[in-house]
Design a protein around this motif. Sequence first.
Motif, PDB file in Angstrom:
ATOM      1  N   THR A   1       2.653  -2.373   4.829  1.00  0.00           N
ATOM      2  CA  THR A   1       1.275  -2.508   4.783  1.00  0.00           C
ATOM      3  C   THR A   1       0.955  -3.087   3.290  1.00  0.00           C
ATOM      4  O   THR A   1       1.381  -2.465   2.249  1.00  0.00           O
ATOM      5  CB  THR A   1       0.570  -1.060   4.953  1.00  0.00           C
ATOM      6  OG1 THR A   1       1.105  -0.599   5.948  1.00  0.00           O
ATOM      7  CG2 THR A   1      -0.852  -1.464   5.395  1.00  0.00           C
ATOM      8  N   GLY A   2       0.140  -4.270   3.241  1.00  0.00           N
ATOM      9  CA  GLY A   2      -0.379  -4.783   2.114  1.00  0.00           C
ATOM     10  C   GLY A   2       0.552  -5.549   1.342  1.00  0.00           C
ATOM     11  O   GLY A   2       0.233  -6.099   0.331  1.00  0.00           O
TER      12      GLY A   2
ATOM     13  N   ASP B   1       0.816  -1.098  -0.038  1.00  0.00           N
ATOM     14  CA  ASP B   1      -0.013   0.220   0.037  1.00  0.00           C
ATOM     15  C   ASP B   1       0.644   1.254   0.004  1.00  0.00           C
ATOM     16  O   ASP B   1       0.481   2.621  -0.031  1.00  0.00           O
ATOM     17  CB  ASP B   1      -1.004   0.055   1.124  1.00  0.00           C
ATOM     18  CG  ASP B   1      -2.025  -1.133   1.089  1.00  0.00           C
ATOM     19  OD1 ASP B   1      -1.927  -1.685   0.217  1.00  0.00           O
ATOM     20  OD2 ASP B   1      -2.600  -1.439   2.249  1.00  0.00           O
TER      21      ASP B   1
END
Length: 394
Positions: free
Chosen positions: A308-309, A279
Amino acid sequence: MTARRFIIEADGGSRGNPGPAGYGAVVRDGDTGMIIAEAAEFIGRATNNVAEYKGLIAGLRAAYEIDPSAALDVRMDSKLVVEQMSGRWKIKHPDMQPLAAEARTVFPRSQVTYSWIPRERNKDADRLANEAMDAGQAGRQWEPKGRPAAGAAAVADAAGGVDAAVVVEAESETAAPKAGWSQAADLGIATTFVLLRHGETALTPQKRFSGSGGSDPELSEKGLWQAERAAEAFAARGSVEAVVSSPMRRTRQTAEAVARRLGLEVRIEEGLRELDFGDWEGLTFAEVQQRHPEDLNAWLASSRVKPTGSNESLATLSQRIGVTRDRVLARYAGKTVLLVSHVSPIKTLVRLALGAPPDAVYRMELSAASVCAVQYYSDGNASLRLLNDTSHLR
């Protein structure tokens, strides 16, 4: 679901201690005992202990490529390695410390147990180590028996590069040292990686995260100019014998500019791609700090935390780069190879060459189209020869 279980048997030897050395490792299915992977390599002049550690690392890497979630039972006849890796003995020798640290980056400690076994129960790994030493003293690298050298590259592609030594190609001829990055004659003919970061994209001057999971931007006008300047510099130097590139568009464009000037082809190596930033792709550091402050702090504090992600941490990247490095070293032994890649992979190659801790990547600066150089010797050592050189752009 119950985790798959592997048994790793590893060994290493040196004829002289130190002397001509090699390692061998096998990965067995934990339920059937069947051998599902083998690795072996002649590593030049080294001690028994260095060879044993390198055999352990090769076995761990081979198992990781098959199933990174597996539970491992490592069995070795080296009391020293077993006790040190189990944490019961301190690692005092400076040659052992970086090897033990590298071994610990492959799998989380919770997935690995170590057991001592007598030598007679470690015959397969011992056999492979001796085969590797025999091959090395005959002037060639070890090859899996029953697998023709001509098909080795196809096997490596199909297997996803389990380990360089598992599917090593026959490259027994070595040329005289080339001009350019000089090589020490007493250490033999080194393999030289010239590491070129790609030229600028629209995201580069804005310092935005640009990994393998983003928009795959192309070179900007300035980036194309930088690629041409790099091509001119390498043509003038005349020492590059092969060009290998990450599959990303910006690296391929940079590599193709150099390869055209040198009259070479570009070989794509998936392992050289940039880290997946999830992300964070396309964001600046400040924007990530604002939107994902806890994730960013955790990522900066531990190499095992993923953006993140993302599905990839710096520790996972390190494992990927280690396997890629060994695969390229096996293919181009004794040659000077240009590797066109990205910030994170190049920093990781430099860090591994220095035996530096994971957070060392935060202490390096790599400009767009900059050049680094690392040499790898037959005794298993590496030497950083150049870092962040941009003289060809001035």
